[in-house]
Design an enzyme around this catalytic site. Structure first.
Site, PDB file in Angstrom:
ATOM      1  N   SER A 104       0.849  -1.204   0.000  1.00  0.00           N
ATOM      2  CA  SER A 104       0.000   0.000   0.000  1.00  0.00           C
ATOM      3  C   SER A 104       0.879   1.246   0.000  1.00  0.00           C
ATOM      4  O   SER A 104       1.978   1.230   0.581  1.00  0.00           O
ATOM      5  CB  SER A 104      -0.870   0.024   1.253  1.00  0.00           C
ATOM      6  N   TYR A 120      -1.278   0.196  10.259  1.00  0.00           N
ATOM      7  CA  TYR A 120      -1.427  -0.533   8.993  1.00  0.00           C
ATOM      8  C   TYR A 120      -0.251  -0.205   8.072  1.00  0.00           C
ATOM      9  O   TYR A 120       0.355  -1.089   7.467  1.00  0.00           O
ATOM     10  CB  TYR A 120      -2.755  -0.092   8.358  1.00  0.00           C
TER      11      TYR A 120
HETATM   12  N1  NAP Z   1      -8.836  -0.762  -0.810  1.00  0.00           N
HETATM   13  C1  NAP Z   1      -7.812   0.065  -0.659  1.00  0.00           C
HETATM   14  O1  NAP Z   1      -7.956   1.313  -0.610  1.00  0.00           O
HETATM   15  C2  NAP Z   1      -6.407  -0.494  -0.610  1.00  0.00           C
HETATM   16  C3  NAP Z   1      -5.332   0.409  -0.776  1.00  0.00           C
HETATM   17  C4  NAP Z   1      -4.031  -0.077  -0.714  1.00  0.00           C
HETATM   18  C5  NAP Z   1      -3.820  -1.419  -0.504  1.00  0.00           C
HETATM   19  N2  NAP Z   1      -4.878  -2.275  -0.350  1.00  0.00           N
HETATM   20  C6  NAP Z   1      -4.577  -3.693  -0.122  1.00  0.00           C
HETATM   21  O2  NAP Z   1      -5.166  -4.443  -1.165  1.00  0.00           O
HETATM   22  C7  NAP Z   1      -5.379  -5.778  -0.714  1.00  0.00           C
HETATM   23  C8  NAP Z   1      -6.765  -6.219  -1.110  1.00  0.00           C
HETATM   24  O3  NAP Z   1      -7.720  -5.464  -0.382  1.00  0.00           O
HETATM   25  P1  NAP Z   1      -9.111  -4.984  -0.999  1.00  0.00           P
HETATM   26  O4  NAP Z   1      -9.049  -3.523  -1.157  1.00  0.00           O
HETATM   27  O5  NAP Z   1      -9.423  -5.850  -2.181  1.00  0.00           O
HETATM   28  O6  NAP Z   1     -10.105  -5.231   0.206  1.00  0.00           O
HETATM   29  P2  NAP Z   1     -11.157  -6.366   0.530  1.00  0.00           P
HETATM   30  O7  NAP Z   1     -12.060  -6.625  -0.621  1.00  0.00           O
HETATM   31  O8  NAP Z   1     -11.746  -5.981   1.847  1.00  0.00           O
HETATM   32  O9  NAP Z   1     -10.240  -7.665   0.701  1.00  0.00           O
HETATM   33  C9  NAP Z   1      -9.545  -7.997   1.836  1.00  0.00           C
HETATM   34  C10 NAP Z   1      -9.536  -9.508   1.852  1.00  0.00           C
HETATM   35  O10 NAP Z   1      -8.622 -10.004   2.815  1.00  0.00           O
HETATM   36  C11 NAP Z   1      -9.174 -11.197   3.277  1.00  0.00           C
HETATM   37  N3  NAP Z   1      -8.619 -11.603   4.557  1.00  0.00           N
HETATM   38  C12 NAP Z   1      -8.381 -10.836   5.638  1.00  0.00           C
HETATM   39  N4  NAP Z   1      -7.892 -11.590   6.626  1.00  0.00           N
HETATM   40  C13 NAP Z   1      -7.834 -12.870   6.148  1.00  0.00           C
HETATM   41  C14 NAP Z   1      -7.424 -14.097   6.682  1.00  0.00           C
HETATM   42  N5  NAP Z   1      -6.987 -14.200   7.955  1.00  0.00           N
HETATM   43  N6  NAP Z   1      -7.491 -15.209   5.927  1.00  0.00           N
HETATM   44  C15 NAP Z   1      -7.959 -15.133   4.663  1.00  0.00           C
HETATM   45  N7  NAP Z   1      -8.355 -13.990   4.075  1.00  0.00           N
HETATM   46  C16 NAP Z   1      -8.295 -12.873   4.824  1.00  0.00           C
HETATM   47  C17 NAP Z   1     -10.654 -10.891   3.407  1.00  0.00           C
HETATM   48  O11 NAP Z   1     -11.328 -12.129   3.431  1.00  0.00           O
HETATM   49  P3  NAP Z   1     -12.782 -12.295   4.063  1.00  0.00           P
HETATM   50  O12 NAP Z   1     -13.679 -12.016   2.905  1.00  0.00           O
HETATM   51  O13 NAP Z   1     -12.781 -13.714   4.504  1.00  0.00           O
HETATM   52  O14 NAP Z   1     -12.896 -11.300   5.181  1.00  0.00           O
HETATM   53  C18 NAP Z   1     -10.895 -10.113   2.142  1.00  0.00           C
HETATM   54  O15 NAP Z   1     -11.229 -10.952   1.071  1.00  0.00           O
HETATM   55  C19 NAP Z   1      -5.102  -5.780   0.793  1.00  0.00           C
HETATM   56  O16 NAP Z   1      -3.809  -6.287   1.030  1.00  0.00           O
HETATM   57  C20 NAP Z   1      -5.157  -4.296   1.140  1.00  0.00           C
HETATM   58  O17 NAP Z   1      -4.374  -4.009   2.297  1.00  0.00           O
HETATM   59  C21 NAP Z   1      -6.170  -1.845  -0.406  1.00  0.00           C
END
Ligand code: NAP
Length: 245
Positions: free
Chosen positions: A137, A150
């Site tokens: 991120s 984070y």
């Molecule tokens: N959205 C943003 O603004 C943003 C910005 C920068 C970086 N990111 C990064 O991008 C990546 C993807 O995030 P996203 O934005 O696509 O959000 P998201 O849709 O909320 O996805 C997060 C995922 O992580 C999974 N997860 C969390 N803990 C887990 C565990 N113990 N075991 C298995 N799965 C787990 C969740 O699974 P469940 O469905 O089972 O909860 C969910 O599917 C993350 O690494 C996040 O930090 C996001």
């Protein structure tokens, strides 16, 4: 193309697997929600995936990661790309009062992601080829009051993946950390998501997919975040600390 996706229920991962599906890839989708994974797998098969299998795993659980990763690779008969996409944002204000929340944010975003990255790196090194793409991120580039716990975990993960890329140099396999800016996904629900700096999961997915083939070891998504973060990192603390960002 055989792809292992850790955190396949993430919105960014799902958008990325749609791109792989259109290429006719064999996908192994790993996550902790059986029903959601299986409906994503069905959708990806309809979208053209050669195969889409699922594996149920709490990815923050660090015991037995080497063996579990070996099983994933055996199920696919080898691996070309590994995507590590899972993560949690966590509540910064709560984390500042409660160390157990700091530990949970670090356990999910750093400790376990580091362990999976190292397991994947060993496998790719054994094969002598393949790509490891890990989602970090922009929050990891400079500590901000809004999300520095984070951010600290993502900073650690970025350094780890850069180190793996260095270890791989001239060996064949590749490792890339993709750093998205704010993205419209379930993780940012409840935020004010208007404004030109917000990206969609599909925009970030296009960068993630490309990063598996070329570029890196540090890739920003969308690309302009490289220059925003360059400016933010270069800003003297006396100016940065007065800004409300
Ligand atoms: N959205 C943003 O603004 C943003 C910005 C920068 C970086 N990111 C990064 O991008 C990546 C993807 O995030 P996203 O934005 O696509 O959000 P998201 O849709 O909320 O996805 C997060 C995922 O992580 C999974 N997860 C969390 N803990 C887990 C565990 N113990 N075991 C298995 N799965 C787990 C969740 O699974 P469940 O469905 O089972 O909860 C969910 O599917 C993350 O690494 C996040 O930090 C996001």
């Amino acid at each position: 193309m055989r792809v292992i996706v850790l955190g396949a229920t993430s919105a960014i991962a799902e958008a990325t697997t749609r791109l792989y599906a259109a290429e006719g890839a064999d996908l192994l989708l790993v996550g902790r929600q059986a029903a959601k994974l299986s409906s994503i797998a069905t959708d990806l098969t309809i979208r053209g995936a050669h195969s889409a299998e699922t594996a149920i795993h709490d990815l923050a659980q660090t015991q037995g990661i080497e063996a579990a990763f070996g099983d994933f690779v055996r199920r696919l008969g080898g691996v070309d790309h590994v995507l590590i996409a899972y993560g949690i944002l966590g509540e910064q204000a709560d984390a500042e009062r409660d160390l157990s929340i700091v530990e949970e944010i670090a356990r999910v975003n750093f400790n376990s992601a580091a362990a999976w990255s190292l397991a994947a790196a060993s496998e790719l090194e054994r094969q002598g080829r393949g790509s490891l793409v890990v989602i970090g991120s922009v929050a990891g580039d400079r500590g901000r009051r809004a999300n520095f716990v984070y951010g600290a975990a993502k900073a650690g993960l970025a350094v780890l993946v850069e180190g793996i890329a260095h270890r791989f140099a001239d060996h064949g396999p590749r490792a890339v950390i993709v750093k998205p800016g704010p993205t419209i996904t379930p993780m940012t629900e409840g935020f004010d998501r208007n404004g030109p700096l917000w990206a969609t999961a599909s925009q970030v997915a296009a960068v993630v997919r490309r990063a598996a083939d070329r570029g890196g070891p540090v890739v920003y998504a969308p690309w302009f975040w490289r220059y925003i973060m360059l400016t933010i990192r270069a800003m003297p603390a006396r100016i940065f600390n007065r800004m409300n960002i």
